[in-house]
Design a protein around this motif. Sequence first.
Motif, PDB file in Angstrom:
ATOM      1  N   LYS A 121      -1.598  -3.155  -0.851  1.00 21.40           N
ATOM      2  CA  LYS A 121      -2.632  -2.162  -0.565  1.00 21.40           C
ATOM      3  C   LYS A 121      -4.036  -2.664  -0.862  1.00 21.40           C
ATOM      4  CE  LYS A 121       0.571   1.626  -1.512  1.00 21.40           C
ATOM      5  NZ  LYS A 121       0.865   2.836  -2.334  1.00 21.40           N
ATOM      6  N   ARG A 122      -4.194  -3.971  -1.049  1.00 18.50           N
ATOM      7  CA  ARG A 122      -5.525  -4.529  -1.317  1.00 18.50           C
ATOM      8  C   ARG A 122      -5.572  -5.982  -0.865  1.00 18.50           C
ATOM      9  NH1 ARG A 122      -3.248  -4.490  -6.699  1.00 18.50           N
ATOM     10  NH2 ARG A 122      -4.432  -2.661  -7.364  1.00 18.50           N
ATOM     11  N   ALA A 123      -6.775  -6.469  -0.597  1.00 18.55           N
ATOM     12  CA  ALA A 123      -6.969  -7.896  -0.340  1.00 18.55           C
ATOM     13  C   ALA A 123      -6.830  -8.659  -1.648  1.00 18.55           C
ATOM     14  CB  ALA A 123      -8.349  -8.132   0.265  1.00 18.55           C
ATOM     15  N   SER A 124      -6.428  -9.905  -1.573  1.00 16.81           N
ATOM     16  CA  SER A 124      -6.268 -10.695  -2.798  1.00 16.81           C
ATOM     17  C   SER A 124      -7.595 -10.856  -3.530  1.00 16.81           C
ATOM     18  CB  SER A 124      -5.663 -12.061  -2.478  1.00 16.81           C
ATOM     19  OG  SER A 124      -6.423 -12.748  -1.505  1.00 16.81           O
ATOM     20  N   ALA A 125      -8.715 -10.851  -2.805  1.00 16.04           N
ATOM     21  CA  ALA A 125     -10.026 -10.960  -3.447  1.00 16.04           C
ATOM     22  C   ALA A 125     -10.364  -9.725  -4.270  1.00 16.04           C
ATOM     23  CB  ALA A 125     -11.113 -11.195  -2.402  1.00 16.04           C
ATOM     24  N   ALA A 126      -9.675  -8.615  -4.020  1.00 18.21           N
ATOM     25  CA  ALA A 126      -9.918  -7.376  -4.767  1.00 18.21           C
ATOM     26  C   ALA A 126      -8.922  -7.189  -5.903  1.00 18.21           C
ATOM     27  CB  ALA A 126      -9.831  -6.170  -3.822  1.00 18.21           C
TER      28      ALA A 126
END
Length: 371
Positions: free
Chosen positions: A22-27
Amino acid sequence: MKVLGLILAGGKSEKLGPLVYKRASAALPIGGKYRAIDFTLSNMVNSGIIKVGVLTQYNPRSLMDHLGSGKEWDLDRKKGGLFILQPYIGFSGEYWYKGTADAIFQNMTILRRGEEDYVLIGSGDHIYKMNYNDLFLYHFSKGADITLVTKDLDDSYNMSEYGNVVINDDMRIIEFYEKVENPPTNKAFLGVYFMNKHLLMELLYSTVPSGGNDLLLDVILPRISELNVYAYDFKGYWRNIKKGINEYFKINMDMVFKREVREELFYKNGKVYTKLKDFPPAKFTSNAKIQNAIIADGCIISGNVKNSVVFRGVIIKAGARVENSIIMQGTVIEEGAVVKNAIIDKDCLIREGQNVTGEFEPVILEKRTTI
């Protein structure tokens, strides 16, 4: 000198499993109150870069909510500032980014219209602290066309997962091996590029329309013999969370166990900026017992916490035990529950007396899980 910063933050890493559903890896949350992208973004701001474009793609909502207007990084400004660069449908019908070169090519406007002469390209998935001004000076001293940041990796890294660099006596890159078994050296490319903006535009215009979509493999490496491509060795702490769950867990544990890592990441070369939240200071009751842990603001701790990272707003009730674990924001661990060798995502509830224990590798509870 004016430099445009570009952060590649649209990647999808299947190695991180449920942590990036549910999120980008950067987040991805890290270190108690930060997100992974905070480190590269803060490095840029601390180095005097006042215009930054973040190229997003996969599950961007959490990342965009975190970045907002860029206020926390002093990037909410009339000249320069923070730009969120998402895929969009244009007249050509292009939409999804096909690679790193294609992502920049589809956002060529930020290059054409800017006053900057140089471009620094980094990744939002990497955890490190660096003053890029040293890189800029090195680039000019070598008369380089392109400078790639490299590092001599030790045995804690799997060299086959990194691009391998071979240099001559002048640090010029003469060979490059992309993720091969038994590479000839332990010098790895860290995913940071510095070059003249107009050179980058020329390279992209001559490569991307003909199907070359990767900045390193399709744009730079085929021209490595005709361009002056130099390696800049970085000596500090550097890890890449996209390498998997164990890597993500190790980074957080390095912050807990290694004082030199904490000092380098959080006290040298400026601060690490992040989105502010209105939490009160952490509260520790008379029953709490804390040993070697990072506890963020807003927590209420009544149980035992050892060798762990506890994010904002976590409640650990009396009799609960947390050890060698990462507990993300808003999680509640009730009386008598035991959490060992685990990664508990945001807003989970671990009920009274439950046992969550990882054996050979960390066990993961997805976001908003109740057990």
